[in-house]
Design an enzyme around this catalytic site. Structure first.
Site, PDB file in Angstrom:
ATOM      1  N   ILE A 146      46.754  -0.697  33.258  1.00 34.58           N
ATOM      2  CA  ILE A 146      45.715  -1.727  33.259  1.00 34.58           C
ATOM      3  C   ILE A 146      45.671  -2.439  31.910  1.00 34.58           C
ATOM      4  O   ILE A 146      45.474  -3.650  31.837  1.00 34.58           O
ATOM      5  CB  ILE A 146      44.334  -1.098  33.566  1.00 34.58           C
ATOM      6  CG1 ILE A 146      44.420  -0.169  34.782  1.00 34.58           C
ATOM      7  CG2 ILE A 146      43.284  -2.170  33.751  1.00 34.58           C
ATOM      8  CD1 ILE A 146      44.987  -0.814  36.020  1.00 34.58           C
ATOM      9  N   GLU A 147      45.844  -1.679  30.839  1.00 40.01           N
ATOM     10  CA  GLU A 147      45.711  -2.244  29.497  1.00 40.01           C
ATOM     11  C   GLU A 147      46.892  -3.120  29.102  1.00 40.01           C
ATOM     12  O   GLU A 147      46.712  -4.211  28.568  1.00 40.01           O
ATOM     13  CB  GLU A 147      45.547  -1.109  28.482  1.00 40.01           C
ATOM     14  CG  GLU A 147      44.187  -0.421  28.512  1.00 40.01           C
ATOM     15  CD  GLU A 147      43.089  -1.294  27.940  1.00 40.01           C
ATOM     16  OE1 GLU A 147      43.391  -2.340  27.360  1.00 40.01           O
ATOM     17  OE2 GLU A 147      41.911  -0.926  28.085  1.00 40.01           O
ATOM     18  N   SER A 148      48.100  -2.615  29.322  1.00 39.98           N
ATOM     19  CA  SER A 148      49.267  -3.296  28.751  1.00 39.98           C
ATOM     20  C   SER A 148      50.486  -3.289  29.651  1.00 39.98           C
ATOM     21  O   SER A 148      51.565  -3.694  29.204  1.00 39.98           O
ATOM     22  CB  SER A 148      49.639  -2.610  27.431  1.00 39.98           C
ATOM     23  OG  SER A 148      50.026  -1.263  27.690  1.00 39.98           O
TER      24      SER A 148
END
Length: 524
Positions: A146-148
């Site tokens: 989700i982040e990166s």
């Protein structure tokens, strides 16, 4: 046969007599016996310190939740890492239209999912190991998706970096070093440690993993204030009930959607790449500064693969004092160690750090370190018209006599720049009772310089309207028109002290000479 039966029964009775039965708890389980205290009686010392515990009463069946927990040993090892992750799912599921929307988004982008999951294969085993060691839900291993998208080189528009997307200040708080040689927000081991520390801290604050994740994205202060607002209004304080930005509102649904796809990829028509349930990399110690290209060569891995495992090193050299370990693919670690120890073709590092002794121009620094100005700018990313501040660290070629960089420099090295300041010639008119000292104070220069520029003594005075030569410091970014306006504005303020008739004459003189106020001659 009867004799054998009696012997077995006797043995069972003897074992039963030796057993210590624990006290049942409310849930039907039994408490663990306390540790045996060393006895002073020699006979008591013969009693074994650990005795068997047998349950009393009816046995209770193990629930599905118990079987899935880490408290129950599985008879069969996970087939792959995906199965291991599924077994560690422990967070409550979120069900909402936003989750279904994100499921559809990911499921209709199989190429994106394939690239993302393949990229994660280098890091996922280590993250899962750390989560299990801490007793944390394995859903959190999916958070970098989700982040990166599991890209350790990812940088957001807000300057968050790494696969866990740490902001600079948060990275500093969790001791992630950020300097000209490395950025630990991108480091696989350091950033994972910091991210899990942060998530544990947030879970301790809120007692809820969904709220902890919201705080990871939005900040614990923002989530705390949102909870306080709802409490004041008599509203619920769960993740779904809080008023939050759209990005945070979608944050947990994204994770839940990825979790659902990993849990049942066939349902969503997704094919997950095989990730074996064993380490991808291992750490290798280095005792000398070493060029990145040489390290990859000694390990017999592609430069891109080396950088993917060691993304924190954003220069061409790794400093052993700051990064004493590197990560290498499992099968290449021994290859590197063998080649590293046997290397005899010169020094390991061809680059090192040089600290500027004073504030200086790039050309002056280049002359001191034996580089061309162009090369020094290029290697250190120095833009034009900038000065190098005292104490700045620059990357320069290393000679055979130089030592490895110290730990202090490796951990704190920064490059600080300031706009280059140039002195430009200006001619102004003196007002009534103006002196060298008053002119110097008015224009922010020293009286000795004003005297020198005009061949006068420091205590000399000027006649009204007399031309005074000045060399004013001007930043290169300042436009010439702005400089001209500043000089004229200052000159007008000095005219207010002159008589009205002479002031008028002075203003006319200034208008006729206004294009001559600022000269472009440099004062060395």
């Amino acid at each position: 046969m009867k004799f054998i039966h009696l012997a077995g029964l006797s043995t069972l009775l003897w074992l039963t007599g030796c057993a210590t039965v624990g006290t049942p708890t409310a849930g039907g389980a039994h408490s663990t016996p306390s540790a045996t205290v060393p006895a002073t009686d020699p006979k008591q010392a013969l009693v074994p310190p650990h005795t068997a515990v047998y349950p009393r009463g009816a046995l209770q069946p193990i629930t599905a939740a118990d079987a899935a927990s880490r408290g129950v040993a599985q008879l069969k090892a996970p087939a792959d890492l995906w199965e291991r992750i599924r077994r560690g799912f422990a967070m409550p599921n979120l069900e909402s239209d936003l989750v279904q929307d994100r499921e559809q988004w990911y499921a209709t982008r199989p190429d994106y999912m394939q690239r993302m999951t393949e990229r994660s294969s280098k890091y996922l085993f280590y993250v899962v190991e750390e989560l299990e060691r801490r007793g944390m839900p394995t859903e959190l291993a999916l958070l970098p998706y989700i982040e990166s998208a599991f890209n350790p080189q990812a940088v957001s528009s807000a300057k968050a970096a790494g696969m866990w997307q740490f902001m600079p200040a948060t990275g500093n708080y969790f001791e992630l070093k950020q300097n000209i040689f490395r950025d630990d927000r991108r480091d696989v081991l350091a950033s994972t440690r910091a991210a899990l520390d942060y998530l544990q801290k947030l879970y301790g604050m809120f007692g809820d993993w969904q709220l902890a994740l919201a705080a990871y994205n939005w900040g614990e202060g923002s989530v705390s204030r949102a909870i306080a607002r709802n409490q004041k209004l008599g509203l619920g304080i769960s993740y779904s009930e809080l008023n939050m930005p759209a990005e945070t509102r979608l944050y947990v649904p994204k994770l839940q959607a990825v979790k659902n796809i990993i849990a049942n990829p066939d349902l969503f028509g997704t094919e997950l790449p095989l990730i074996e349930n064993h380490p991808y990399f291992q750490t290798v110690d280095i005792s000398h500064d070493i060029d990145v290209t040489l390290a990859a060569k000694l390990a017999d891995v592609r430069l891109e693969d080396f950088k993917a495992l060691n993304p924190s090193s954003h220069r061409m050299v790794i400093l052993a004092a700051g990064t004493p370990q590197i990560l290498l693919p499992w099968d290449n670690a021994n290859v590197f160690t063998r080649n590293y120890d046997a290397y005899t073709q010169g020094q390991y590092a061809s680059w090192t750090a040089w600290t500027a002794p004073s504030t200086m121009s790039v050309s002056a620094a280049a002359q001191q370190v034996g580089m061309s100005e162009y090369d020094l700018r290029s290697v250190n990313n120095i833009p034009p018209r900038m000065l190098i501040k005292a104490g700045s660290a620059l990357i320069v070629p290393r000679s055979a006599t130089m030592q490895d960089v110290s730990e202090h420099v490796a951990d704190t090295a920064q490059l600080s720049l300031s706009p280059e300041i140039v002195n430009r010639k200006a001619a102004v008119k003196a007002g009534k009772r103006d002196t060298v000292a008053s002119i110097a104070k008015r224009y922010g220069v020293s009286a000795s310089n004003v005297a020198d520029w005009n061949d006068l003594k420091v205590n000399a005075g000027f006649k009204v309207g007399q031309q005074v030569v000045l060399y004013l410091p001007v930043r290169m970014a300042t436009s010439r028109s702005a400089v001209r306006s500043k000089v004229q504005a200052t000159a007008r303020s000095s005219e207010k002290a002159a008589p009205a008739s002479k002031a008028t004459a002075t203003r006319k003189s200034n208008r006729s000479d206004k294009d001559k106020v600022v000269k472009t001659t440099r004062k060395k």
